[in-house]
Design an enzyme around this catalytic site. Structure first.
Site, PDB file in Angstrom:
ATOM      1  N   GLU A 114       8.095   3.056  14.446  1.00 57.02           N
ATOM      2  CA  GLU A 114       8.903   3.476  13.297  1.00 57.02           C
ATOM      3  C   GLU A 114       8.778   4.982  13.172  1.00 57.02           C
ATOM      4  O   GLU A 114       7.702   5.542  13.396  1.00 57.02           O
ATOM      5  CB  GLU A 114       8.376   2.822  12.021  1.00 57.02           C
ATOM      6  CG  GLU A 114       8.518   1.326  12.042  1.00 57.02           C
ATOM      7  CD  GLU A 114       8.233   0.708  10.688  1.00 57.02           C
ATOM      8  OE1 GLU A 114       7.127   0.912  10.158  1.00 57.02           O
ATOM      9  OE2 GLU A 114       9.124   0.042  10.151  1.00 57.02           O
ATOM     10  N   ASN A 150       0.801  -1.239   0.000  1.00 61.47           N
ATOM     11  CA  ASN A 150       0.000   0.000   0.000  1.00 61.47           C
ATOM     12  C   ASN A 150       0.830   1.283   0.000  1.00 61.47           C
ATOM     13  O   ASN A 150       0.372   2.321  -0.448  1.00 61.47           O
ATOM     14  CB  ASN A 150      -1.023  -0.005   1.144  1.00 61.47           C
ATOM     15  CG  ASN A 150      -0.398  -0.057   2.519  1.00 61.47           C
ATOM     16  OD1 ASN A 150       0.756  -0.447   2.663  1.00 61.47           O
ATOM     17  ND2 ASN A 150      -1.146   0.321   3.525  1.00 61.47           N
ATOM     18  N   CYS A 187      -3.311   1.372   6.951  1.00 58.94           N
ATOM     19  CA  CYS A 187      -3.569   0.780   8.273  1.00 58.94           C
ATOM     20  C   CYS A 187      -4.127   1.810   9.235  1.00 58.94           C
ATOM     21  O   CYS A 187      -4.659   1.447  10.280  1.00 58.94           O
ATOM     22  CB  CYS A 187      -2.277   0.227   8.871  1.00 58.94           C
ATOM     23  SG  CYS A 187      -1.537  -1.004   7.839  1.00 58.94           S
ATOM     24  N   GLU A 202       4.306  -3.850  12.364  1.00 56.95           N
ATOM     25  CA  GLU A 202       3.291  -2.808  12.181  1.00 56.95           C
ATOM     26  C   GLU A 202       2.150  -3.488  11.450  1.00 56.95           C
ATOM     27  O   GLU A 202       2.248  -3.773  10.255  1.00 56.95           O
ATOM     28  CB  GLU A 202       3.912  -1.649  11.389  1.00 56.95           C
ATOM     29  CG  GLU A 202       3.162  -0.350  11.580  1.00 56.95           C
ATOM     30  CD  GLU A 202       2.221  -0.093  10.423  1.00 56.95           C
ATOM     31  OE1 GLU A 202       1.032  -0.459  10.569  1.00 56.95           O
ATOM     32  OE2 GLU A 202       2.663   0.442   9.413  1.00 56.95           O
TER      33      GLU A 202
HETATM   34  C1  SIN Z   1       0.308   2.121   6.660  1.00 60.93           C
HETATM   35  O1  SIN Z   1      -0.803   2.099   6.190  1.00 60.93           O
HETATM   36  O2  SIN Z   1       0.833   1.098   7.078  1.00 60.93           O
HETATM   37  C2  SIN Z   1       1.134   3.372   6.758  1.00 60.93           C
HETATM   38  C3  SIN Z   1       0.371   4.617   6.724  1.00 60.93           C
HETATM   39  C4  SIN Z   1       1.206   5.836   7.028  1.00 60.93           C
HETATM   40  O3  SIN Z   1       2.442   5.789   7.123  1.00 60.93           O
HETATM   41  O4  SIN Z   1       0.600   6.879   7.183  1.00 60.93           O
END
Ligand code: SIN
Length: 490
Positions: free
Chosen positions: A465, A158, A290, A256
């Site tokens: 992270e 993604n 996410c 994550e």
């Molecule tokens: C993710 O969807 O894992 C990362 C989203 C983000 O870094 O904002």
């Protein structure tokens, strides 16, 4: 070999194995544009032999890299950062072709990904242990921070740029070597980033990009005793399997994983700002992040007004091929993602929710397009409440009291991102503290930044992270007790 009409120069159909570029043959893994279905190119299908080769080279290269010192590492990362920005448009075109997000969003991701390289180029020189207060005469205690060694990174489809740099930059800055396994749907951005890192002066063998079947490569990485740490972004199911596979070797892990983000909209909020913030939190990358809003709780007093305004905004979203000017929502990554979105909408409607807009296939655009949806009257029994949809569906739930909102928001095994909209400081502070999530956005739907620690609690993962915390995950703390220092009283 590629079937797209224009092929950017950075699009390389090869993997990087311990400093050696291995071109793909006709038997390589085909990568398709999710908007058009057209093949973009192929990458090699590597396995345990190439993982072993990459580990051997990384082990040598890591020692030399760690010994070069933080100033040199920072300089190489800065040069890499400059290369990435200089190739922003080309990288964005590759990213949109393989992942589908609109071109402007892809360019935004290149900037976002580059910001991790810049941040960790700066942080490289700030790593340091400490001298502790003397406990007794003739003795001193101190801590050293040392790179953990050779690490593995497994990244999702993604964010084909930012999830790669968010792992690689702190690892390299701290003095580690990295074996990267990018998602099979989106390997070309990672390969282009490695090519640019090589041009920036990253030593040969320090970084490998291993394309191929996830199970085989993941298995070889977790089985290898030389790999001291694994960083993974992806589903909780796969994260949990990697956790188990890493247990016999006691590897350090950063995970994550999935989220189920709540948005709580209190009736004292700035309604326009809450609608805009919810749009950002919900529809970034077509709902495929996410941290995307998965459950939107709206207080009774403003429920109808919020629903109507949000419905108007959702109806106006332009769905289309990310490469087309003006597209705001691209395709889903694959048919499984399309099916999940449609199943969640059907399930909610069958259990009494009202579909205000969208939620249908837009087959005239291509197989992977789904119209952005808004569901009202959602309840906790519905799949949209319990599972991460990972698509453009906004489910609205009504609540009355603060306690009810917090209880419903926390009613999930996941704990990644959460969002609150209110102008009442007591409510904001109360919610910030009560929400069982690793991140809370207050009056904003965009929270991610290289400077901030990104990560979750509960089944959303381990570690952080980004931020100062992000580099710590690639360092070991060594304690040294110096005795016999008679000439050094307390
Ligand atoms: C993710 O969807 O894992 C990362 C989203 C983000 O870094 O904002």
């Amino acid at each position: 070999m590629t079937s797209e009409t224009t092929t950017p120069a950075l699009l390389r159909e090869a993997a990087l194995v311990g400093g050696r570029w291995q071109a793909s043959g006709e038997d390589g893994i085909a990568v398709h544009n999710p908007a058009t279905g057209v093949m973009i190119g192929r990458v090699p299908s590597l396995g345990a032999a190439e993982v072993a080769e990459a580990i051997a080279r990384a082990t040598e290269a890591q020692k030399d890299w760690a010994a070069r010192g933080a100033r040199v590492r920072a300089a190489v990362l800065k040069a890499w950062h400059a290369e990435v920005l200089a190739h922003r448009d080309e990288l964005a075109a590759i990213l949109t072709a393989e992942q589908g997000k609109p071109l402007a969003e892809a360019a935004g991701e290149i900037d976002y990904g580059a910001s991790y390289i810049e941040w960790y180029a700066e942080e490289a020189r700030r790593v340091g242990g400490e001298m502790l207060a003397p406990l007794e005469p003739g003795k001193r205690m101190m801590t050293l921070k040392q790179p953990i060694g050779v690490v593995a990174a497994i990244t999702p489809w993604n964010f084909p740029c930012a999830m790669v740099t968010r792992k690689l930059a702190p690892a390299l800055a701290s003095g580690c070597a990295v074996l990267l396994k990018p998602a099979s749907q989106t390997p070309f951005t990672a390969i282009a980033l490695a090519l640019l890192a090589e041009r920036a002066g990253l030593p040969s063998g320090l970084l490998s990009v291993l394309t191929g079947p996830a199970r085989e490569i993941g298995g070889a990485l977790t089985a290898a005793p030389e790999i001291r740490k694994l960083s993974f972004t992806g589903s909780t199911e796969v994260g949990s399997a990697l956790y188990a596979q890493s247990a016999p070797g006691i590897k350090k892990l950063s995970l994550e994983l999935g989220g189920n983000a709540p948005v709580i909209v209190f009736d004292d909020c700035d309604l326009d700002a809450a609608v805009e913030g919810t749009m950002q939190a919900k529809f970034r990358n077509g709902g495929q992040t996410c941290v995307c809003a998965n459950r939107i709780f709206v207080q009774s007093g403003i429920y109808d007004a919020f629903r109507d305004r949000l419905t108007t905004r959702v109806k106006a979203l332009k769905l289309g091929d990310g490469a087309e000017p003006g597209a705001e929502i691209g395709p889903m990554i694959d048919m499984a993602a399309v099916r999940k979105v449609l199943e969640h909408v059907d399930d909610a409607v069958s259990l009494g929710a009202r579909l205000e807009t969208g939620g249908t296939r837009a087959s005239e655009l291509g197989a992977h397009f789904v119209t952005p949806a808004l569901l009202s009257g959602v309840t906790p029994e519905m799949a949209v409440f319990r599972e991460e949809t990972f698509g453009p569906v906004a489910p609205l739930l009504r609540f009355d009291s603060f306690d009810e909102a917090i209880r419903l928001a926390n009613d999930t095994p996941f704990g990644l991102a959460s969002y609150v909209f209110s102008r009442d400081m007591a409510r904001i502070l109360g919610a910030m503290e009560a929400l069982e999530f690793g991140m809370v956005g207050v009056n904003t739907g965009l929270i991610s930044a290289a400077e901030a620690p990104f990560g979750g609690v509960k089944m959303s993962g381990l570690g952080r992270e980004g931020g100062r915390e992000g580099i710590e995950d690639y360092l070991e703390t060594k304690y040294v007790c110096l005795g016999g220092l008679e000439a050094a009283p307390c």
